[in-house]
Design an enzyme around this catalytic site. Structure first.
Site, PDB file in Angstrom:
ATOM      1  N   ASP A   1      -2.001   1.147  -6.957  1.00  0.00           N
ATOM      2  CA  ASP A   1      -0.624   1.088  -6.457  1.00  0.00           C
ATOM      3  C   ASP A   1       0.345   0.547  -7.508  1.00  0.00           C
ATOM      4  O   ASP A   1       1.371   1.181  -7.809  1.00  0.00           O
ATOM      5  CB  ASP A   1      -0.548   0.216  -5.193  1.00  0.00           C
ATOM      6  CG  ASP A   1      -1.372   0.789  -4.059  1.00  0.00           C
ATOM      7  OD1 ASP A   1      -0.820   1.488  -3.202  1.00  0.00           O
ATOM      8  OD2 ASP A   1      -2.595   0.532  -4.052  1.00  0.00           O
TER       9      ASP A   1
ATOM     10  N   HIS B   1      -4.169   6.133   6.077  1.00  0.00           N
ATOM     11  CA  HIS B   1      -3.258   6.788   5.119  1.00  0.00           C
ATOM     12  C   HIS B   1      -1.804   6.740   5.571  1.00  0.00           C
ATOM     13  O   HIS B   1      -0.969   7.459   5.013  1.00  0.00           O
ATOM     14  CB  HIS B   1      -3.680   8.227   4.814  1.00  0.00           C
ATOM     15  CG  HIS B   1      -5.054   8.320   4.224  1.00  0.00           C
ATOM     16  ND1 HIS B   1      -5.390   7.713   3.033  1.00  0.00           N
ATOM     17  CD2 HIS B   1      -6.184   8.930   4.673  1.00  0.00           C
ATOM     18  CE1 HIS B   1      -6.668   7.964   2.776  1.00  0.00           C
ATOM     19  NE2 HIS B   1      -7.171   8.679   3.748  1.00  0.00           N
TER      20      HIS B   1
ATOM     21  N   GLU C   1       2.090   5.186  -0.293  1.00  0.00           N
ATOM     22  CA  GLU C   1       1.655   6.573  -0.130  1.00  0.00           C
ATOM     23  C   GLU C   1       2.469   7.395  -1.122  1.00  0.00           C
ATOM     24  O   GLU C   1       3.647   7.094  -1.377  1.00  0.00           O
ATOM     25  CB  GLU C   1       1.869   7.073   1.293  1.00  0.00           C
ATOM     26  CG  GLU C   1       1.044   6.342   2.348  1.00  0.00           C
ATOM     27  CD  GLU C   1      -0.445   6.420   2.125  1.00  0.00           C
ATOM     28  OE1 GLU C   1      -0.923   7.471   1.626  1.00  0.00           O
ATOM     29  OE2 GLU C   1      -1.147   5.440   2.432  1.00  0.00           O
TER      30      GLU C   1
ATOM     31  N   ASP D   1      -2.033   0.812   6.679  1.00  0.00           N
ATOM     32  CA  ASP D   1      -3.036   0.366   5.700  1.00  0.00           C
ATOM     33  C   ASP D   1      -2.730  -1.040   5.189  1.00  0.00           C
ATOM     34  O   ASP D   1      -3.640  -1.860   4.994  1.00  0.00           O
ATOM     35  CB  ASP D   1      -3.088   1.339   4.525  1.00  0.00           C
ATOM     36  CG  ASP D   1      -3.790   2.654   4.868  1.00  0.00           C
ATOM     37  OD1 ASP D   1      -4.389   2.734   5.954  1.00  0.00           O
ATOM     38  OD2 ASP D   1      -3.724   3.591   4.053  1.00  0.00           O
TER      39      ASP D   1
ATOM     40  N   ASP E   1       0.853  -1.196   0.000  1.00  0.00           N
ATOM     41  CA  ASP E   1       0.000   0.000   0.000  1.00  0.00           C
ATOM     42  C   ASP E   1       0.887   1.243   0.000  1.00  0.00           C
ATOM     43  O   ASP E   1       1.386   1.653   1.040  1.00  0.00           O
ATOM     44  CB  ASP E   1      -0.930   0.005   1.217  1.00  0.00           C
ATOM     45  CG  ASP E   1      -2.056   1.016   1.080  1.00  0.00           C
ATOM     46  OD1 ASP E   1      -1.749   2.217   0.960  1.00  0.00           O
ATOM     47  OD2 ASP E   1      -3.231   0.614   1.078  1.00  0.00           O
TER      48      ASP E   1
END
Length: 268
Positions: A151, A208, A40, A213, A38
């Site tokens: 992603d 987030h 960011e 996550d 995941d």
């Protein structure tokens, strides 16, 4: 008793009755391990033409026998195209400018990630699955999981193209857990937190945060397996592999009766 309460009760009864055949149904699960990712990325409140760059790269290894997270990879990543994080990005993700300034750029992060995968292969013995349509490779198979295709199918793919970097081969196929959830439970989830809450599971940690996550997505994947979802690869960088509803009747045994298996990873 309300309809909703009755449905929940019947669901629990179904899972209890199926648990008696857990060992047999467990063999139908194609994968022994999942690696959940995941990212960011850089982001801005206002619309602009900037492309997102990965600023946090987490991955967690989930054992599908007992639901345990057995290994983790985590690195912040230094953005090169737009090095300064927006206030909006920092507020949303909790990632600070100092953290990305002292982090490696993406090409170094990818190199370290590949070494982590190779370490899992050597220490545990995981075989990467890249196409669910063919026979499973020998050993304990493993594939990647993301919450949506963004992603790996958008963020990493296009950033690597812009920076002339090679996408590791193992990251070219994955399971979109959001799409799988929607098909299996026949309802549209309201984000990862909403998907967990619909199943009576509390989201843990700061939303987030990439690593948080990823851990929560692993928790959801384990619950889906225990509910009978047969996970299959849904996407490659070339084509969509799976459109049909995930199969039911593939319930993992409870942790107390599962037997741990060594983990495996093919080099990308």
């Amino acid at each position: 008793m309300s309809t909703k309460s009755l449905a929940k009760e019947l669901g629990l009864i179904r899972r209890r009755s199926q648990s008696s055949g857990a060992h047999q149904s467990r063999r139908k699960q194609r994968f022994s391990f999942l690696i959940i990712i995941d990212f960011e990325s850089t982001c801005w409140r206002e619309k602009n033409s900037f492309r997102p760059e990965i600023i946090e790269f987490p991955a967690v290894l989930l054992n599908l026998c007992n639901g345990a997270i057995e290994s983790e990879f985590h690195s912040f990543v230094q953005p090169q195209e737009h090095p300064l994080l927006s206030d909006f990005c920092t507020q949303l993700t909790g990632i600070t400018q100092d953290q990305v300034d002292s982090a490696p750029p993406l090409h170094i992060c990818l190199s370290r990630f590949v070494r982590w995968l190779q370490g899992l292969q050597q220490e545990r013995g995981v075989a990467y699955e890249t196409d669910s349509s063919g026979p499973a490779p020998s050993g304990h198979t493993c594939t990647f999981v993301t919450w949506s295709d963004w992603d790996l199918g958008v963020c990493l793919l296009y950033e690597c193209k812009r920076k002339q970097l090679r996408v590791p081969g193992a990251l070219k196929s994955w399971i979109d857990l959001r799409a799988t959830y929607k098909l299996f439970y026949n309802r549209k989830p309201k984000g990862l937190r909403g998907a967990l809450l619909d199943l009576g599971i509390q989201f843990t940690g700061r939303e987030h945060s990439g690593l948080v996550d990823a851990r929560n997505t692993a928790l959801l994947a384990w619950r889906m397996v225990c509910d009978g979802c047969c996970l299959t690869i849904t996407k490659t960088l070339q084509r969509t592999l799976v459109k049909a509803r995930p199969q039911q009747g593939n319930i993992c045994a409870a942790p107390s009766v599962c037997h741990s298996a060594p983990s495996v990873c093919d080099a990308p």
